[in-house]
Design an enzyme around this catalytic site. Structure first.
Site, PDB file in Angstrom:
ATOM      1  N   ALA A 166      38.340  71.338  91.524  1.00 19.88           N
ATOM      2  CA  ALA A 166      38.691  71.567  92.927  1.00 19.88           C
ATOM      3  C   ALA A 166      39.427  70.396  93.579  1.00 19.88           C
ATOM      4  O   ALA A 166      39.993  70.563  94.658  1.00 19.88           O
ATOM      5  CB  ALA A 166      37.429  71.914  93.717  1.00 19.88           C
ATOM      6  N   ASP A 173      53.080  84.360  84.462  1.00 22.02           N
ATOM      7  CA  ASP A 173      54.153  84.800  83.558  1.00 22.02           C
ATOM      8  C   ASP A 173      54.761  86.110  84.071  1.00 22.02           C
ATOM      9  O   ASP A 173      55.980  86.292  84.069  1.00 22.02           O
ATOM     10  CB  ASP A 173      53.589  85.003  82.145  1.00 22.02           C
ATOM     11  CG  ASP A 173      52.756  83.822  81.698  1.00 22.02           C
ATOM     12  OD1 ASP A 173      53.348  82.766  81.422  1.00 22.02           O
ATOM     13  OD2 ASP A 173      51.517  83.932  81.659  1.00 22.02           O
ATOM     14  N   ASN A 182      39.660  70.742  76.044  1.00 17.44           N
ATOM     15  CA  ASN A 182      39.154  71.588  77.124  1.00 17.44           C
ATOM     16  C   ASN A 182      38.066  72.572  76.715  1.00 17.44           C
ATOM     17  O   ASN A 182      37.313  73.048  77.572  1.00 17.44           O
ATOM     18  CB  ASN A 182      40.315  72.366  77.768  1.00 17.44           C
ATOM     19  CG  ASN A 182      41.221  71.450  78.590  1.00 17.44           C
ATOM     20  OD1 ASN A 182      40.815  70.357  78.979  1.00 17.44           O
ATOM     21  ND2 ASN A 182      42.432  71.883  78.836  1.00 17.44           N
ATOM     22  N   ILE A 199      46.306  72.239  91.271  1.00 17.32           N
ATOM     23  CA  ILE A 199      46.336  73.689  91.557  1.00 17.32           C
ATOM     24  C   ILE A 199      45.415  73.999  92.726  1.00 17.32           C
ATOM     25  O   ILE A 199      45.774  74.711  93.673  1.00 17.32           O
ATOM     26  CB  ILE A 199      45.924  74.515  90.318  1.00 17.32           C
ATOM     27  CG1 ILE A 199      46.978  74.392  89.214  1.00 17.32           C
ATOM     28  CG2 ILE A 199      45.724  75.992  90.694  1.00 17.32           C
ATOM     29  CD1 ILE A 199      46.626  75.076  87.909  1.00 17.32           C
ATOM     30  N   HIS A 246      48.816  83.535  76.956  1.00 14.55           N
ATOM     31  CA  HIS A 246      49.558  82.700  77.920  1.00 14.55           C
ATOM     32  C   HIS A 246      50.045  81.468  77.161  1.00 14.55           C
ATOM     33  O   HIS A 246      49.444  80.394  77.212  1.00 14.55           O
ATOM     34  CB  HIS A 246      48.642  82.297  79.078  1.00 14.55           C
ATOM     35  CG  HIS A 246      49.303  81.314  80.013  1.00 14.55           C
ATOM     36  ND1 HIS A 246      50.441  81.594  80.715  1.00 14.55           N
ATOM     37  CD2 HIS A 246      48.993  80.029  80.322  1.00 14.55           C
ATOM     38  CE1 HIS A 246      50.798  80.541  81.426  1.00 14.55           C
ATOM     39  NE2 HIS A 246      49.938  79.576  81.197  1.00 14.55           N
TER      40      HIS A 246
HETATM   41  N1  LIG Z   1      47.107  80.053  83.198  1.00 14.50           N
HETATM   42  C1  LIG Z   1      48.157  79.556  83.842  1.00 14.50           C
HETATM   43  O1  LIG Z   1      49.110  80.296  84.126  1.00 14.50           O
HETATM   44  C2  LIG Z   1      48.233  78.100  84.235  1.00 14.50           C
HETATM   45  C3  LIG Z   1      47.275  77.208  83.833  1.00 14.50           C
HETATM   46  N2  LIG Z   1      47.356  75.876  84.175  1.00 14.50           N
HETATM   47  C4  LIG Z   1      46.267  74.994  83.724  1.00 14.50           C
HETATM   48  O2  LIG Z   1      45.349  74.780  84.789  1.00 14.50           O
HETATM   49  C5  LIG Z   1      44.604  73.576  84.535  1.00 14.50           C
HETATM   50  C6  LIG Z   1      44.516  72.710  85.785  1.00 14.50           C
HETATM   51  O3  LIG Z   1      45.790  72.263  86.160  1.00 14.50           O
HETATM   52  P1  LIG Z   1      46.001  71.206  87.339  1.00 14.50           P
HETATM   53  O4  LIG Z   1      45.250  71.605  88.558  1.00 14.50           O
HETATM   54  O5  LIG Z   1      47.444  70.991  87.435  1.00 14.50           O
HETATM   55  O6  LIG Z   1      45.328  69.921  86.681  1.00 14.50           O
HETATM   56  P2  LIG Z   1      44.758  68.590  87.415  1.00 14.50           P
HETATM   57  O7  LIG Z   1      44.582  67.575  86.335  1.00 14.50           O
HETATM   58  O8  LIG Z   1      45.558  68.256  88.609  1.00 14.50           O
HETATM   59  O9  LIG Z   1      43.337  69.082  87.918  1.00 14.50           O
HETATM   60  C7  LIG Z   1      42.321  69.434  87.037  1.00 14.50           C
HETATM   61  C8  LIG Z   1      41.021  69.007  87.706  1.00 14.50           C
HETATM   62  O10 LIG Z   1      39.947  69.508  86.903  1.00 14.50           O
HETATM   63  C9  LIG Z   1      38.921  68.546  86.962  1.00 14.50           C
HETATM   64  N3  LIG Z   1      37.998  68.780  85.853  1.00 14.50           N
HETATM   65  C10 LIG Z   1      38.099  68.350  84.569  1.00 14.50           C
HETATM   66  N4  LIG Z   1      37.026  68.734  83.871  1.00 14.50           N
HETATM   67  C11 LIG Z   1      36.240  69.439  84.708  1.00 14.50           C
HETATM   68  C12 LIG Z   1      34.971  70.054  84.580  1.00 14.50           C
HETATM   69  N5  LIG Z   1      34.298  70.036  83.419  1.00 14.50           N
HETATM   70  N6  LIG Z   1      34.449  70.681  85.650  1.00 14.50           N
HETATM   71  C13 LIG Z   1      35.103  70.679  86.820  1.00 14.50           C
HETATM   72  N7  LIG Z   1      36.288  70.088  87.027  1.00 14.50           N
HETATM   73  C14 LIG Z   1      36.852  69.467  85.978  1.00 14.50           C
HETATM   74  C15 LIG Z   1      39.643  67.205  86.919  1.00 14.50           C
HETATM   75  O11 LIG Z   1      38.831  66.157  87.424  1.00 14.50           O
HETATM   76  C16 LIG Z   1      40.847  67.497  87.814  1.00 14.50           C
HETATM   77  O12 LIG Z   1      40.603  67.149  89.172  1.00 14.50           O
HETATM   78  C17 LIG Z   1      45.313  72.898  83.361  1.00 14.50           C
HETATM   79  O13 LIG Z   1      44.606  73.208  82.158  1.00 14.50           O
HETATM   80  C18 LIG Z   1      46.673  73.583  83.342  1.00 14.50           C
HETATM   81  O14 LIG Z   1      47.267  73.534  82.060  1.00 14.50           O
HETATM   82  C19 LIG Z   1      48.357  75.409  84.962  1.00 14.50           C
HETATM   83  C20 LIG Z   1      49.343  76.272  85.408  1.00 14.50           C
HETATM   84  C21 LIG Z   1      49.356  77.665  85.052  1.00 14.50           C
HETATM   85  O1  LIG Z   2      52.880  75.149  81.153  1.00 14.33           O
HETATM   86  C1  LIG Z   2      51.794  74.612  81.418  1.00 14.33           C
HETATM   87  O2  LIG Z   2      51.203  73.805  80.694  1.00 14.33           O
HETATM   88  C2  LIG Z   2      51.139  75.044  82.701  1.00 14.33           C
HETATM   89  C3  LIG Z   2      51.116  76.507  82.635  1.00 14.33           C
HETATM   90  O3  LIG Z   2      50.288  77.104  81.973  1.00 14.33           O
HETATM   91  C4  LIG Z   2      52.271  77.220  83.184  1.00 14.33           C
HETATM   92  O4  LIG Z   2      52.996  76.686  84.038  1.00 14.33           O
HETATM   93  O5  LIG Z   2      52.468  78.362  82.772  1.00 14.33           O
END
Ligand SMILES: NC(=O)C1=CN([C@@H]2O[C@H](COP(=O)(O)OP(=O)(O)OC[C@H]3O[C@@H](n4cnc5c(N)ncnc54)[C@H](O)[C@@H]3O)[C@@H](O)[C@H]2O)C=CC1
Ligand SMILES: O=C([O-])CC(=O)C(=O)O
Length: 325
Positions: A12, A159, A105, A16, A187
């Site tokens: 949080a 997507d 992860n 994102i 994805h």
């Molecule tokens: N499915 C999709 O279409 C997409 C997925 N993503 C994924 O979403 C994830 C988050 O991305 P961002 O917010 O940019 O990353 P970010 O690094 O800015 O934020 C992630 C947060 O999760 C926290 N975190 C880590 N382990 C945790 C745990 N065990 N419990 C609770 N919080 C925890 C971190 O402290 C950090 O604040 C990444 O894995 C990214 O690849 C990003 C874009 C699209």
């Molecule tokens: O590309 C990444 O790693 C983040 C993500 O999942 C996306 O933007 O679709």
């Protein structure tokens, strides 16, 4: 006034969530008449940053927000949660594939699956955003034996939305003119964005664009859009990911009025896909449930693309076998 619903968001204090939490609080996900309680989870070292996010949420004076819980304990964050958006995970950097994050992860999602199992509402709707999202959702589901696997989904809506815009721009129409876009599979770079069933302003999309553009520009551009954002921004998609997460949950909860959207959900064997893996399908939603659109004709090109992304998901599952409960 409706009773408030409890919405858990993990990661949080991340990028994102910095968009997601505020848009949910303003009513974008469940409507302007639905009060919410936000239950925000972070790791202990990020609690100070999370506290700053809570301060800002409070400073918005959102009329719909009834309470905000900020915690580093998953059991607290998921207590009675009606919706859980599992965002918290490490994002990839330049040159990485999303499955390179599997090891970093995967452990998070077995712990959180158990915590959901033990604490969440029995009707909780779970969306996994953290990558690799499909296999992380499988891990969470396998660690939550008391919940129906159908309650665990992963996000391919970003997507889907990317594909809508690419096709709308190519045909000189608006995204709202595009119907029945489909993202099949993972994805990841093997996903299959399929326009065979798509219509643009009522006309078959396949007749409006050249096959060469479809195969050699559209498909790779949608598959690689995440990497293109990382290259341009120096960080992965954030506001667009949050927006798509809201679309996914809103449609699941409130329905799609017969429109097709893409959701990664446990395969029931439809279209010959290995049962159990979390595979993106075309679905419609009604009454808080999704249903796979059946009976779509598939040509050999589609079958081969769908199989490639299924094979990747089977490989990812094999790599995390030890975490599947
Ligand atoms: N499915 C999709 O279409 C997409 C997925 N993503 C994924 O979403 C994830 C988050 O991305 P961002 O917010 O940019 O990353 P970010 O690094 O800015 O934020 C992630 C947060 O999760 C926290 N975190 C880590 N382990 C945790 C745990 N065990 N419990 C609770 N919080 C925890 C971190 O402290 C950090 O604040 C990444 O894995 C990214 O690849 C990003 C874009 C699209
Ligand atoms: O590309 C990444 O790693 C983040 C993500 O999942 C996306 O933007 O679709």
């Amino acid at each position: 006034m409706k009773d408030p619903v409890r919405i858990a968001i993990t990661g949080a204090a991340g990028q994102i969530s910095y968009s997601l939490a505020f848009r949910i609080a303003s009513g974008d996900m469940l409507g302007k008449d639905q009060p919410v309680i936000l239950q925000l989870l972070e790791i202990t070292p990020a609690m100070e940053a999370l506290n700053g996010v809570v301060m800002e949420l409070n400073d918005c004076a959102f009329p719909l927000v009834q309470d905000i819980v900020a915690t580093d304990d998953a059991n607290v964050a998921f207590k009675d949660a009606d919706f859980a958006l599992l965002v918290g995970a490490r994002p990839r950097g330049p040159g990485m594939e999303r499955k390179d994050l599997l090891e970093a992860n995967a452990a998070i999602f077995s712990v959180q699956g158990k915590a959901l199992n033990d604490n969440a509402s029995r009707d909780v709707k779970v969306l996994v955003v953290g990558n690799p999202a499909n296999t992380n959702a499988l891990i969470a589901s396998c660690n939550a034996p008391d919940l129906d696997p159908k309650q665990f989904t992963a996000m391919t809506r970003l997507d889907h939305n990317r594909a809508l815009t690419q096709l709308a721009q190519k045909t000189g129409k608006h995204v709202t003119d595009v119907e029945s876009m489909i993202i099949w599979g993972n994805h990841s770079a093997t996903q299959y964005p399929d326009i065979a069933h798509c219509k643009v302003a009522g006309k078959p999309a396949a007749e409006l664009v050249e096959r060469d553009w479809y195969e050699n520009t559209f498909i790779p551009d949608v598959q690689q859009r995440g990497a293109a954002i990382i290259k341009a921004r120096g960080a992965s998609s954030a506001a667009s990911a949050a927006s798509s997460a809201i679309d996914h949950m809103r449609d699941w909860a409130l329905g799609t009025n017969g429109q097709i959207v893409s959701m990664a959900i446990p395969s029931d064997g439809s279209y010959g896909v290995e049962p159990g893996i979390i595979y993106s399908y075309p679905v419609t939603c009604e009454g808080g449930k999704y249903e796979i659109v059946q009976g779509l004709a598939l040509d050999d090109f589609s079958k081969q693309k769908m199989k490639a992304t299924e094979d990747e998901l089977r490989e990812e599952r094999a790599a995390v076998e030890h975490l599947l409960g």
